[in-house]
Scaffold this active site. Sequence first.
Site, mmCIF file in Angstrom:
data_model
loop_
_atom_site.group_PDB
_atom_site.id
_atom_site.type_symbol
_atom_site.label_atom_id
_atom_site.label_comp_id
_atom_site.label_asym_id
_atom_site.label_seq_id
_atom_site.Cartn_x
_atom_site.Cartn_y
_atom_site.Cartn_z
ATOM 1 N N GLU A 7 0.819 -1.220 0.000
ATOM 2 C CA GLU A 7 0.000 0.000 0.000
ATOM 3 C C GLU A 7 0.847 1.263 0.000
ATOM 4 O O GLU A 7 0.377 2.324 -0.399
ATOM 5 C CB GLU A 7 -0.947 0.023 1.220
ATOM 6 C CG GLU A 7 -2.213 -0.779 0.987
ATOM 7 C CD GLU A 7 -3.330 -0.488 1.985
ATOM 8 O OE1 GLU A 7 -3.075 0.137 3.026
ATOM 9 O OE2 GLU A 7 -4.468 -0.911 1.720
ATOM 10 N N LYS A 38 -13.962 0.509 -3.698
ATOM 11 C CA LYS A 38 -14.985 0.910 -2.724
ATOM 12 C C LYS A 38 -16.120 1.647 -3.418
ATOM 13 O O LYS A 38 -17.301 1.380 -3.165
ATOM 14 C CB LYS A 38 -14.374 1.845 -1.673
ATOM 15 C CG LYS A 38 -13.509 1.153 -0.652
ATOM 16 C CD LYS A 38 -13.208 2.141 0.469
ATOM 17 C CE LYS A 38 -12.034 1.683 1.280
ATOM 18 N NZ LYS A 38 -11.496 2.723 2.153
ATOM 19 N N HIS A 82 8.545 -26.501 0.882
ATOM 20 C CA HIS A 82 7.858 -27.613 0.215
ATOM 21 C C HIS A 82 6.700 -27.128 -0.646
ATOM 22 O O HIS A 82 5.854 -27.918 -1.052
ATOM 23 C CB HIS A 82 7.367 -28.620 1.271
ATOM 24 C CG HIS A 82 8.497 -29.261 2.014
ATOM 25 N ND1 HIS A 82 8.931 -30.535 1.768
ATOM 26 C CD2 HIS A 82 9.324 -28.752 2.959
ATOM 27 C CE1 HIS A 82 9.966 -30.811 2.552
ATOM 28 N NE2 HIS A 82 10.227 -29.733 3.286
HETATM 29 O O1 PA5 Z 1 -3.253 1.553 5.787
HETATM 30 C C1 PA5 Z 1 -4.398 1.969 5.726
HETATM 31 O O2 PA5 Z 1 -4.673 3.151 5.977
HETATM 32 C C2 PA5 Z 1 -5.544 1.039 5.375
HETATM 33 O O3 PA5 Z 1 -5.119 -0.268 5.213
HETATM 34 C C3 PA5 Z 1 -6.593 1.075 6.483
HETATM 35 O O4 PA5 Z 1 -6.027 0.656 7.691
HETATM 36 C C4 PA5 Z 1 -7.808 0.202 6.135
HETATM 37 O O5 PA5 Z 1 -8.314 0.554 4.886
HETATM 38 C C5 PA5 Z 1 -8.881 0.334 7.196
HETATM 39 O O6 PA5 Z 1 -9.332 1.644 7.281
HETATM 40 P P1 PA5 Z 1 -10.168 2.159 8.511
HETATM 41 O O7 PA5 Z 1 -9.305 2.051 9.718
HETATM 42 O O8 PA5 Z 1 -10.500 3.573 8.183
HETATM 43 O O9 PA5 Z 1 -11.384 1.295 8.645
#
Ligand code: PA5
Length: 471
Positions: A325, A461, A346
Amino acid sequence: MDPIEYRPEGVFLEKTGISREALLQLGPGLEAARSETQADLKAWTAGHPPAPDKDPLDAGFINLPERILADYRKRRGQSELGRVLATADRLRETVDRIVVLGIGGSYMGARAIMDACCHPMHNELSRGDRGSRPRVYFDGNNVDNDATQGLLDLFGQNGSFEQPEGRWAIIVVSKSGGTLETAVAFRQFLNLLNSTLKSPSPHTLGDLVVPITGAHGKLHDLAQALQCRDIFRVPDGVGGRFSVLSTVGLLPAAVLGLNVVRLLEGAVMMNERFQNAAVGNNPVLDFAGVCHLLEKERGASTRVLSVWSKSLEAFGLWYDQLLAESLGKSERGALPLTAVNTRDLHSRGQQHQEGVRDKLITNVIVDKCRRDPLQVGQSQWNQDQLNALADKTMPDIMRAAIQGSNKAYRDDKRPTADLHLPCLDETTLGQAFQMLMLATVVEGRLIGINPYGQPGVEAYKQNMHAILQST
Ligand code: PA5
């Protein structure tokens, strides 16, 4: 506190690897990226609006451990950490099970801490053997009908709060407060909890639901409506995948009876090394430099985190998210891949040994087991011919497997690096989390990718919401 050590000797290979000199030559670039990281922190602390190419600027994670500890030392019970510890004590005394609801950065760190630091069969142990620490489960990280119902079955099976074993609570984590997966699961568990509490009951929903969320948003509003006794904030300027050392990871860890001060102290120790040590002796800069050079010079676009402990699988998955990310943007970014060894020798091992030469393998090696070594031992049934190895232990075999696979990679001129963890405990884990978060940010600055934010996640989303509303 024993330091973790990054030893990249196995990448110094002619033609297929990089040279030590190349890493040292990258030193000024890495040091500039380190300075930029510090400047980012200063700008964020001063509240300066970020330049467009640095927006968002979630640099707050960098000195978060120092800030939390300083506040705790000054204000003890009144501090954020003091409140976390008090809530953890209260939950431990009240309930036997806790479900932690959250997705991505809102649960992966907590899961990694639990798996690395707790008994591998924690949830299966009796309450006595767990030292009265609750069993902890994770959900709200998917919309898997059968998986969620399976967990609801488990939580609903005792039916009442009369017995300590039947009591449970919810920790719900969402920074935005509106993530659908987490919100849908929360509604299910909340309804079940509500139906389980028979009135009059000494426990209320507000006692048994602990939200960790932003200052505003749907979860925040819901928490107010439920009159939650303890509501925690995901700190400003700390992105989800950088939040493991905030209340997001600390509350579940404290509930499990782990030493959260040590987690933070480990991270502080890594911050000091990051700021003061030179390239060649700096785990953060060396890791970022090696990964970057291997990708740029040798096309090593797959980064295998090869963890030599089952307890580190969730840690590997936490890192998968962090790298993917943070740097998987603008059609760039290496592919992270966690392998758990020897298990995956394995399954994936064949490909890592003889497949496309696009991989850097980083071994994560735990130097000392928590338990006494298990010996192979003599047996009257020697059809398996293991008596020849009777005096060897499981750690001996693990060491041989690590050395043997590293030698096999080296013989075929495939690069490997080793990250040594002295043992699996809170201090070590705190160092490792901070090292990899800092290295990810340094690499981002080095290659001009903003490591913060995850704009690409919005596309699915938006489509999902549109589909749900139109059908
Ligand atoms: O790194 C990030 O910001 C994302 O992976 C969020 O943690 C994830 O999308 C969850 O978001 P939220 O905490 O707003 O529910």
